[in-house]
Design a protein around this motif. Structure first.
Motif, PDB file in Angstrom:
ATOM      1  N   VAL A  49       1.018  -1.222  -0.116  1.00  0.00           N
ATOM      2  CA  VAL A  49      -0.168   0.065   0.113  1.00  0.00           C
ATOM      3  C   VAL A  49       0.983   1.232  -0.052  1.00  0.00           C
ATOM      4  O   VAL A  49       1.749   1.308   0.842  1.00  0.00           O
ATOM      5  CB  VAL A  49      -0.974   0.077   1.114  1.00  0.00           C
ATOM      6  CG1 VAL A  49      -1.541   1.146   1.341  1.00  0.00           C
ATOM      7  CG2 VAL A  49      -1.875  -1.139   1.184  1.00  0.00           C
ATOM      8  N   ASP A  50       0.616   2.101  -0.837  1.00  0.00           N
ATOM      9  CA  ASP A  50       1.348   3.377  -1.110  1.00  0.00           C
ATOM     10  C   ASP A  50       0.963   4.186   0.238  1.00  0.00           C
ATOM     11  O   ASP A  50      -0.129   4.463   0.682  1.00  0.00           O
ATOM     12  CB  ASP A  50       0.867   4.199  -2.312  1.00  0.00           C
ATOM     13  CG  ASP A  50       1.658   5.465  -2.617  1.00  0.00           C
ATOM     14  OD1 ASP A  50       2.222   6.060  -1.465  1.00  0.00           O
ATOM     15  OD2 ASP A  50       2.089   5.688  -3.743  1.00  0.00           O
ATOM     16  N   ILE A  51       2.067   4.749   0.998  1.00  0.00           N
ATOM     17  CA  ILE A  51       1.922   5.428   1.912  1.00  0.00           C
ATOM     18  C   ILE A  51       1.036   6.698   1.871  1.00  0.00           C
ATOM     19  O   ILE A  51       0.304   7.133   2.827  1.00  0.00           O
ATOM     20  CB  ILE A  51       3.307   5.758   2.826  1.00  0.00           C
ATOM     21  CG1 ILE A  51       3.212   6.187   4.372  1.00  0.00           C
ATOM     22  CG2 ILE A  51       4.113   6.638   2.079  1.00  0.00           C
ATOM     23  CD1 ILE A  51       4.484   6.170   5.086  1.00  0.00           C
ATOM     24  N   ARG A  52       1.074   7.242   0.820  1.00  0.00           N
ATOM     25  CA  ARG A  52       0.453   8.285   0.533  1.00  0.00           C
ATOM     26  C   ARG A  52      -1.286   8.145   0.671  1.00  0.00           C
ATOM     27  O   ARG A  52      -1.979   8.803   1.053  1.00  0.00           O
ATOM     28  CB  ARG A  52       0.725   8.944  -0.810  1.00  0.00           C
ATOM     29  CG  ARG A  52       1.899   9.874  -0.694  1.00  0.00           C
ATOM     30  CD  ARG A  52       2.632  10.214  -2.161  1.00  0.00           C
ATOM     31  NE  ARG A  52       3.885  10.593  -1.971  1.00  0.00           N
ATOM     32  CZ  ARG A  52       4.908   9.562  -2.274  1.00  0.00           C
ATOM     33  NH1 ARG A  52       4.790   8.455  -2.483  1.00  0.00           N
ATOM     34  NH2 ARG A  52       6.216  10.145  -2.082  1.00  0.00           N
ATOM     35  N   VAL A  53      -1.626   7.102   0.144  1.00  0.00           N
ATOM     36  CA  VAL A  53      -2.948   6.485   0.373  1.00  0.00           C
ATOM     37  C   VAL A  53      -3.318   6.585   2.015  1.00  0.00           C
ATOM     38  O   VAL A  53      -4.506   6.874   2.269  1.00  0.00           O
ATOM     39  CB  VAL A  53      -3.190   5.139  -0.221  1.00  0.00           C
ATOM     40  CG1 VAL A  53      -4.802   4.592  -0.041  1.00  0.00           C
ATOM     41  CG2 VAL A  53      -3.148   5.340  -1.740  1.00  0.00           C
ATOM     42  N   ILE A  54      -2.504   5.944   2.665  1.00  0.00           N
ATOM     43  CA  ILE A  54      -2.537   5.734   4.204  1.00  0.00           C
ATOM     44  C   ILE A  54      -2.891   7.351   4.583  1.00  0.00           C
ATOM     45  O   ILE A  54      -3.731   7.388   5.510  1.00  0.00           O
ATOM     46  CB  ILE A  54      -1.692   4.999   4.906  1.00  0.00           C
ATOM     47  CG1 ILE A  54      -1.665   3.629   4.065  1.00  0.00           C
ATOM     48  CG2 ILE A  54      -1.870   5.184   6.503  1.00  0.00           C
ATOM     49  CD1 ILE A  54      -0.489   2.874   4.748  1.00  0.00           C
ATOM     50  N   GLN A  55      -1.801   7.949   4.349  1.00  0.00           N
ATOM     51  CA  GLN A  55      -1.903   9.322   4.696  1.00  0.00           C
ATOM     52  C   GLN A  55      -3.383  10.087   4.547  1.00  0.00           C
ATOM     53  O   GLN A  55      -3.856  10.724   5.159  1.00  0.00           O
ATOM     54  CB  GLN A  55      -0.749  10.419   3.977  1.00  0.00           C
ATOM     55  CG  GLN A  55      -0.892  11.701   4.527  1.00  0.00           C
ATOM     56  CD  GLN A  55      -0.032  12.621   3.507  1.00  0.00           C
ATOM     57  OE1 GLN A  55       0.731  11.997   2.673  1.00  0.00           O
ATOM     58  NE2 GLN A  55       0.460  13.838   3.839  1.00  0.00           N
ATOM     59  N   VAL A  56      -3.654  10.051   3.447  1.00  0.00           N
ATOM     60  CA  VAL A  56      -5.017  10.656   2.903  1.00  0.00           C
ATOM     61  C   VAL A  56      -6.214  10.323   3.905  1.00  0.00           C
ATOM     62  O   VAL A  56      -7.260  10.806   4.437  1.00  0.00           O
ATOM     63  CB  VAL A  56      -5.261  10.546   1.394  1.00  0.00           C
ATOM     64  CG1 VAL A  56      -6.991  11.030   1.121  1.00  0.00           C
ATOM     65  CG2 VAL A  56      -4.574  11.322   0.383  1.00  0.00           C
ATOM     66  N   LEU A  57      -6.118   8.719   3.763  1.00  0.00           N
ATOM     67  CA  LEU A  57      -7.117   7.832   4.728  1.00  0.00           C
ATOM     68  C   LEU A  57      -7.273   8.492   6.204  1.00  0.00           C
ATOM     69  O   LEU A  57      -8.092   8.434   6.822  1.00  0.00           O
ATOM     70  CB  LEU A  57      -6.988   6.382   4.585  1.00  0.00           C
ATOM     71  CG  LEU A  57      -7.321   5.790   3.257  1.00  0.00           C
ATOM     72  CD1 LEU A  57      -7.097   4.440   3.322  1.00  0.00           C
ATOM     73  CD2 LEU A  57      -8.896   6.042   2.925  1.00  0.00           C
ATOM     74  N   LEU A  58      -6.223   8.826   6.689  1.00  0.00           N
ATOM     75  CA  LEU A  58      -6.035   8.874   8.105  1.00  0.00           C
ATOM     76  C   LEU A  58      -6.096  10.403   8.234  1.00  0.00           C
ATOM     77  O   LEU A  58      -6.164  11.133   9.170  1.00  0.00           O
ATOM     78  CB  LEU A  58      -4.627   8.702   8.600  1.00  0.00           C
ATOM     79  CG  LEU A  58      -4.519   6.942   8.795  1.00  0.00           C
ATOM     80  CD1 LEU A  58      -3.018   6.807   9.564  1.00  0.00           C
ATOM     81  CD2 LEU A  58      -5.400   6.483   9.817  1.00  0.00           C
ATOM     82  N   GLY A  59      -6.202  11.388   7.237  1.00  0.00           N
ATOM     83  CA  GLY A  59      -6.284  12.795   7.119  1.00  0.00           C
ATOM     84  C   GLY A  59      -5.099  13.469   7.718  1.00  0.00           C
ATOM     85  O   GLY A  59      -5.346  14.698   8.361  1.00  0.00           O
TER      86      GLY A  59
END
Length: 53
Positions: free
Chosen positions: A4-14
């Motif tokens: 999983v791209d860490i940027r996707v996680i960043q967006v999901l966590l806000g």
């Protein structure tokens, strides 16, 4: 979690900063790796006949 791209996680966590997300992923990885699953506990104890179906 490696795929999983860490940027996707960043967006999901806000998170506004990627550094914050990176910190959370490091903590989560250590926490998850230290937890023993219930199935592992059952197989380690040798009580496979006690698994509810």
């Amino acid at each position: 979690m490696e795929d999983v791209d860490i940027r996707v996680i960043q967006v999901l966590l806000g998170h506004a900063k990627l550094d914050t997300t990176a910190l959370y992923t490091q903590v989560a990885t250590r926490t998850i790796s230290s937890v023993m699953s219930p199935l592992d506990r059952i197989t380690a104890s040798g009580h496979l006949d006690e698994i509810p179906i």
